[in-house]
Design a protein around this motif. Structure first.
Motif, PDB file in Angstrom:
ATOM      1  N   GLY A 121     -14.941   1.391  -6.015  1.00  0.00           N
ATOM      2  CA  GLY A 121     -15.306   1.950  -4.715  1.00  0.00           C
ATOM      3  C   GLY A 121     -14.722   1.148  -3.571  1.00  0.00           C
ATOM      4  O   GLY A 121     -14.241   1.712  -2.572  1.00  0.00           O
ATOM      5  N   VAL A 122     -14.758  -0.178  -3.698  1.00  0.00           N
ATOM      6  CA  VAL A 122     -14.153  -1.047  -2.684  1.00  0.00           C
ATOM      7  C   VAL A 122     -12.655  -0.782  -2.596  1.00  0.00           C
ATOM      8  O   VAL A 122     -12.074  -0.723  -1.500  1.00  0.00           O
ATOM      9  N   PHE A 123     -12.016  -0.627  -3.745  1.00  0.00           N
ATOM     10  CA  PHE A 123     -10.585  -0.312  -3.780  1.00  0.00           C
ATOM     11  C   PHE A 123     -10.293   1.012  -3.089  1.00  0.00           C
ATOM     12  O   PHE A 123      -9.402   1.107  -2.228  1.00  0.00           O
ATOM     13  N   HIS A 124     -11.032   2.059  -3.430  1.00  0.00           N
ATOM     14  CA  HIS A 124     -10.783   3.379  -2.861  1.00  0.00           C
ATOM     15  C   HIS A 124     -10.897   3.367  -1.337  1.00  0.00           C
ATOM     16  O   HIS A 124     -10.006   3.866  -0.628  1.00  0.00           O
ATOM     17  N   VAL A 125     -11.994   2.833  -0.837  1.00  0.00           N
ATOM     18  CA  VAL A 125     -12.231   2.876   0.609  1.00  0.00           C
ATOM     19  C   VAL A 125     -11.273   1.948   1.350  1.00  0.00           C
ATOM     20  O   VAL A 125     -10.706   2.325   2.385  1.00  0.00           O
ATOM     21  N   SER A 126     -11.080   0.752   0.815  1.00  0.00           N
ATOM     22  CA  SER A 126     -10.177  -0.197   1.468  1.00  0.00           C
ATOM     23  C   SER A 126      -8.754   0.357   1.536  1.00  0.00           C
ATOM     24  O   SER A 126      -8.088   0.259   2.577  1.00  0.00           O
ATOM     25  N   ARG A 127      -8.297   0.937   0.444  1.00  0.00           N
ATOM     26  CA  ARG A 127      -6.940   1.498   0.429  1.00  0.00           C
ATOM     27  C   ARG A 127      -6.790   2.600   1.465  1.00  0.00           C
ATOM     28  O   ARG A 127      -5.811   2.622   2.234  1.00  0.00           O
ATOM     29  N   ALA A 128      -7.759   3.509   1.521  1.00  0.00           N
ATOM     30  CA  ALA A 128      -7.687   4.634   2.456  1.00  0.00           C
ATOM     31  C   ALA A 128      -7.677   4.160   3.905  1.00  0.00           C
ATOM     32  O   ALA A 128      -6.943   4.697   4.746  1.00  0.00           O
ATOM     33  N   VAL A 129      -8.472   3.141   4.209  1.00  0.00           N
ATOM     34  CA  VAL A 129      -8.555   2.646   5.586  1.00  0.00           C
ATOM     35  C   VAL A 129      -7.354   1.779   5.941  1.00  0.00           C
ATOM     36  O   VAL A 129      -6.749   1.932   7.012  1.00  0.00           O
ATOM     37  N   VAL A 130      -6.987   0.870   5.060  1.00  0.00           N
ATOM     38  CA  VAL A 130      -5.904  -0.065   5.371  1.00  0.00           C
ATOM     39  C   VAL A 130      -4.562   0.649   5.514  1.00  0.00           C
ATOM     40  O   VAL A 130      -3.719   0.245   6.329  1.00  0.00           O
ATOM     41  N   ARG A 131      -4.345   1.713   4.757  1.00  0.00           N
ATOM     42  CA  ARG A 131      -3.121   2.496   4.933  1.00  0.00           C
ATOM     43  C   ARG A 131      -2.955   2.921   6.388  1.00  0.00           C
ATOM     44  O   ARG A 131      -1.856   2.902   6.938  1.00  0.00           O
ATOM     45  N   ARG A 132      -4.040   3.290   7.006  1.00  0.00           N
ATOM     46  CA  ARG A 132      -4.003   3.728   8.397  1.00  0.00           C
ATOM     47  C   ARG A 132      -3.932   2.540   9.355  1.00  0.00           C
ATOM     48  O   ARG A 132      -3.247   2.595  10.377  1.00  0.00           O
ATOM     49  N   MET A 133      -4.627   1.463   9.032  1.00  0.00           N
ATOM     50  CA  MET A 133      -4.577   0.263   9.862  1.00  0.00           C
ATOM     51  C   MET A 133      -3.166  -0.313   9.937  1.00  0.00           C
ATOM     52  O   MET A 133      -2.736  -0.811  10.990  1.00  0.00           O
ATOM     53  N   ARG A 134      -2.462  -0.270   8.824  1.00  0.00           N
ATOM     54  CA  ARG A 134      -1.101  -0.826   8.792  1.00  0.00           C
ATOM     55  C   ARG A 134      -0.195  -0.147   9.817  1.00  0.00           C
ATOM     56  O   ARG A 134       0.625  -0.801  10.463  1.00  0.00           O
ATOM     57  N   GLN A 135      -0.344   1.142   9.977  1.00  0.00           N
ATOM     58  CA  GLN A 135       0.471   1.874  10.938  1.00  0.00           C
ATOM     59  C   GLN A 135       0.212   1.402  12.370  1.00  0.00           C
ATOM     60  O   GLN A 135       1.110   1.435  13.215  1.00  0.00           O
ATOM     61  N   ARG A 136      -1.034   0.944  12.612  1.00  0.00           N
ATOM     62  CA  ARG A 136      -1.414   0.504  13.957  1.00  0.00           C
ATOM     63  C   ARG A 136      -1.309  -1.010  14.126  1.00  0.00           C
ATOM     64  O   ARG A 136      -1.521  -1.538  15.211  1.00  0.00           O
ATOM     65  N   ARG A 137      -1.072  -1.688  12.993  1.00  0.00           N
ATOM     66  CA  ARG A 137      -0.892  -3.147  12.966  1.00  0.00           C
ATOM     67  C   ARG A 137      -2.090  -3.890  13.563  1.00  0.00           C
ATOM     68  O   ARG A 137      -1.955  -4.839  14.323  1.00  0.00           O
TER      69      ARG A 137
END
Length: 257
Positions: A114-130
């Protein structure tokens, strides 16, 4: 935290509720994620009734597809996610030689996958915004062996190391990833281990010698708010140079381990 968009998993109870309340009280718009849709709706209404911004997004964190859909909905309704707190967790106890496959799988499905799923989904978007920060709520059991808690301890240890690796991979994008590791905390998860609340507190504070478990040197069980305070610090600009850190909050129960 004013105008920050924050996602909190496990927001229907325990530490998750305390974190959501603390974030909302400091001005964040909080996306509440949990599998318990009814309880989640109650929490959201209570926060809005107190003048805060909170929106319920029922989701099963063990489903990658459901998580991706939920995070997409959060960003469409509230805006870009700035902060994430992985607070969803389950506890199944028992000795290893009699531990059921389904209990092992359920423990890892929520506490680690669950931590993997949520973290991956959020961080993918955070990376774009740096930019961005996340905290995973683990446990002092991740680094201190406990009788009858092998699955829980192992799942939290895995989630802790995952979070640190995530922090290493994303440091160049300005994303900080840290771990908060509570000890005994006054939540339903703790009281469920004992016949009554008084017994839970006594065993936690005094220790259980036959289980090789010392008590709590500070002689008190943590409040959920104690954990939330630490989470908010690591999410805040005051912790701007802290990443891949593991902060134990257990009143000394793990003797600094």
């Amino acid at each position: 935290m004013k105008d920050v968009i924050a996602v909190v998993t496990g927001a229907a109870g325990g530490i998750g509720v305390a974190v959501a309340e603390a974030l909302a009280a400091r001005g964040a718009s909080v996306a509440l994620l949990d599998k318990d849709a009814d309880r989640l709706d109650v929490v959201a209404k209570e926060l809005r009734g107190a003048g805060h911004r909170a929106t319920a997004f029922p989701v099963d964190v063990t489903s990658s597809e459901d998580v991706d859909t939920a995070i997409e909905a959060v960003e469409e309704r509230l805006g870009p996610v700035d902060r994430l707190v992985n607070a969803a967790g389950v506890l199944r106890t028992g000795a290893v030689d009699g531990f059921a496959d389904e209990d092992w799988q359920a423990t890892f499905a929520v506490n680690t996958t669950g931590v993997f799923h949520v973290s991956r989904a959020v961080v993918r978007r955070m990376r774009q915004r740096r930019r961005g920060a996340l905290v995973t709520v683990a446990s002092n059991a991740a680094s201190t062996a406990r009788m009858d808690m092998a699955a829980y301890a192992a799942s939290k240890a895995a989630a802790s190391m995952f979070t640190k690796c995530l922090g290493l991979e994303n440091a160049a994008y300005g994303i900080r990833c840290n771990v908060v590791a509570p000890g005994s905390t006054d939540t339903p998860m703790l009281t469920a281990l004992w016949d009554d609340e008084a017994a839970a507190r006594a065993a936690s504070v005094d220790g259980v010698p036959e289980a090789f478990r010392i008590g709590i040197p500070l002689a008190k069980v943590a409040r959920p708010q104690d954990i939330a305070d630490a989470v908010l610090f690591l999410l805040s600009d005051e912790a701007a140079h802290i990443t891949m850190h593991h902060l134990t909050i257990d009143g000394g129960a793990a003797l600094g381990a």
